[in-house]
Motif scaffolding. Structure first.
Motif, mmCIF file in Angstrom:
data_model
loop_
_atom_site.group_PDB
_atom_site.id
_atom_site.type_symbol
_atom_site.label_atom_id
_atom_site.label_comp_id
_atom_site.label_asym_id
_atom_site.label_seq_id
_atom_site.Cartn_x
_atom_site.Cartn_y
_atom_site.Cartn_z
ATOM 1 N N THR A 9 0.824 -1.209 0.000
ATOM 2 C CA THR A 9 0.000 0.000 0.000
ATOM 3 C C THR A 9 0.850 1.248 0.000
ATOM 4 O OG1 THR A 9 -1.750 -1.172 1.185
ATOM 5 C CG2 THR A 9 -1.799 1.235 1.247
ATOM 6 N N TYR B 13 -2.875 3.383 -2.869
ATOM 7 C CA TYR B 13 -4.144 2.722 -2.591
ATOM 8 C C TYR B 13 -5.263 3.584 -3.161
ATOM 9 C CZ TYR B 13 -3.984 6.006 1.319
ATOM 10 O OH TYR B 13 -3.881 7.130 2.082
ATOM 11 N N THR B 14 -6.433 2.982 -3.241
ATOM 12 C CA THR B 14 -7.571 3.614 -3.898
ATOM 13 C C THR B 14 -8.748 3.704 -2.931
ATOM 14 O OG1 THR B 14 -6.881 2.723 -6.030
ATOM 15 C CG2 THR B 14 -9.140 3.497 -5.860
ATOM 16 N N VAL B 15 -9.411 4.854 -2.958
ATOM 17 C CA VAL B 15 -10.594 5.099 -2.140
ATOM 18 C C VAL B 15 -11.709 5.592 -3.055
ATOM 19 C CG1 VAL B 15 -11.558 6.391 -0.200
ATOM 20 C CG2 VAL B 15 -9.176 5.659 -0.147
ATOM 21 N N THR B 16 -12.945 5.215 -2.752
ATOM 22 C CA THR B 16 -14.099 5.628 -3.550
ATOM 23 C C THR B 16 -15.072 6.409 -2.675
ATOM 24 O OG1 THR B 16 -13.904 3.681 -4.977
ATOM 25 C CG2 THR B 16 -16.011 4.849 -5.002
ATOM 26 N N TYR B 17 -15.477 7.599 -3.159
ATOM 27 C CA TYR B 17 -16.483 8.413 -2.484
ATOM 28 C C TYR B 17 -17.686 8.566 -3.421
ATOM 29 C CZ TYR B 17 -12.618 9.695 0.621
ATOM 30 O OH TYR B 17 -11.578 9.642 1.497
ATOM 31 N N ASP C 190 -21.259 10.346 1.031
ATOM 32 C CA ASP C 190 -20.063 10.840 1.723
ATOM 33 C C ASP C 190 -20.106 12.367 1.721
ATOM 34 O OD1 ASP C 190 -18.821 8.222 2.117
ATOM 35 O OD2 ASP C 190 -18.553 8.228 -0.066
ATOM 36 N N GLU D 33 -9.371 16.539 0.866
ATOM 37 C CA GLU D 33 -8.701 15.250 1.078
ATOM 38 C C GLU D 33 -7.299 15.310 0.469
ATOM 39 O OE1 GLU D 33 -8.891 11.080 2.305
ATOM 40 O OE2 GLU D 33 -10.203 12.795 2.672
ATOM 41 N N ARG E 192 -1.470 7.837 -4.383
ATOM 42 C CA ARG E 192 -2.863 7.634 -3.973
ATOM 43 C C ARG E 192 -3.791 8.190 -5.039
ATOM 44 N NH1 ARG E 192 -6.490 10.530 0.039
ATOM 45 N NH2 ARG E 192 -7.916 8.934 0.818
ATOM 46 N N VAL F 230 -8.217 8.537 -6.019
ATOM 47 C CA VAL F 230 -9.567 8.525 -5.446
ATOM 48 C C VAL F 230 -10.580 8.488 -6.583
ATOM 49 C CG1 VAL F 230 -11.234 9.803 -4.056
ATOM 50 C CG2 VAL F 230 -8.830 9.753 -3.382
#
Length: 287
Positions: free
Chosen positions: A27, A32-36, A41, A47, A53, A55
């Motif tokens: 990581t 790493y990947t984040v989904t909003y 949200d 952010e 990184r 998103v």
């Protein structure tokens, strides 16, 4: 039996531990990947994003309240002096009723940088200016129903200025330049400023340079135009001169200062005295 069970438990814990460490390493290394999602949200404000990184921002037809209609990001890495630009790339944008409009801004009160609708910019990547925020606003168009709209955006950060690499390169260039100039100066001094040693030469006594002595005439000095008087001539001057002293001259017989001043003629009288013959030489007196 209990001993074997304990060994298995320790082995399983060790596997989980190393797996967790590996996941953390991957990581950190590969990001790493984040989904909003709009409507769900509602607290995504500035952010932090860096090059490791990414998103995803998506919408799946839900209701979007007034406090959940924006998501914002800030490009920031481990080094505070690094600079980033934020980019938004649509993965897909489906809005058959053209009920949704997206606006990209650099601040809450700033102007719209780009507008995305079903007819414009729905498949084009957009990157903001370096060191600027990225605000994504969700808006309904003309009060239409947005339940049929679907879209997904990828938000990434690109490093445009690496402070560590730049400072290192500058420092390395300065040090390298100093070393290069020092080496060039040393080489020039070695080849140009050095002198070949001269071989010694031994002079014989006949080759020794001697400084000639000046011919000095013995005392008393005799002028070159002076003619030696004859033997019958009176060795003493007949003019008004004081009597010369002999070899046996007594120091007590020297006239006093007042007498010498009286014997000396005045300046007016000296002009009337004719020039007499010079005094005799020392050799003539001693004969």
């Amino acid at each position: 039996m209990v001993h074997v069970y304990g060994m298995k438990m320790k082995s399983t814990q060790g596997i989980f531990r190393w797996t967790f460490i590996a996941i953390l390493y991957l990581t950190e290394t590969y990001g790493y990947t984040v989904t909003y999602e709009f409507g769900k949200d509602c607290s995504v404000f500035l952010e932090d994003l860096d090059e490791n990184r990414q998103v995803y921002v998506e919408y799946n037809g839900g209701d979007v309240g007034i406090f959940c209609n924006d998501i914002s990001f800030d490009g920031k890495g481990d080094e505070i002096m690094d600079e980033y630009e934020l980019c938004v790339t649509p993965q897909y944008f489906k809005d058959p009723d053209c009920a949704v409009e997206l606006e990209y801004k650099s601040s809450v009160t700033g102007g719209t940088l780009r507008s995305v609708t079903c007819t414009s910019n729905y498949n084009e990547k957009f990157c903001g200016a370096p060191e600027k925020y990225m605000f994504i606003y969700f808006k309904e168009r003309n009060g239409k129903d947005t339940s049929s709209a679907r879209f997904k955006l990828l938000v990434t950060a690109n490093k445009v200025f690496d402070y560590g690499s730049t400072v290192g390169a500058i420092a390395g260039g300065v040090i390298g330049g100093i070393v290069f100039i020092t080496l060039v100066t040393g080489v020039v001094c070695f080849f140009v400023c050095r002198k070949k040693p001269t071989q010694g030469r031994v002079l014989s006594p006949s080759q020794t340079v001697q400084t000639p002595m000046l011919n000095q005439q013995a005392y008393p000095y005799t002028p070159t135009n002076y003619q030696q008087p004859s033997m019958n001539a009176n060795p003493y001057p007949t003019a008004n001169y004081s009597t010369p002293y002999s070899a046996g001259y007594n120091m007590q017989s020297q006239p006093q200062q007042g007498q010498r001043e009286q014997e000396q003629p005045d300046v007016g009288e000296q002009g009337n005295i004719e020039a007499a013959a010079p005094p005799p030489s020392y050799d003539d007196v001693m004969k």
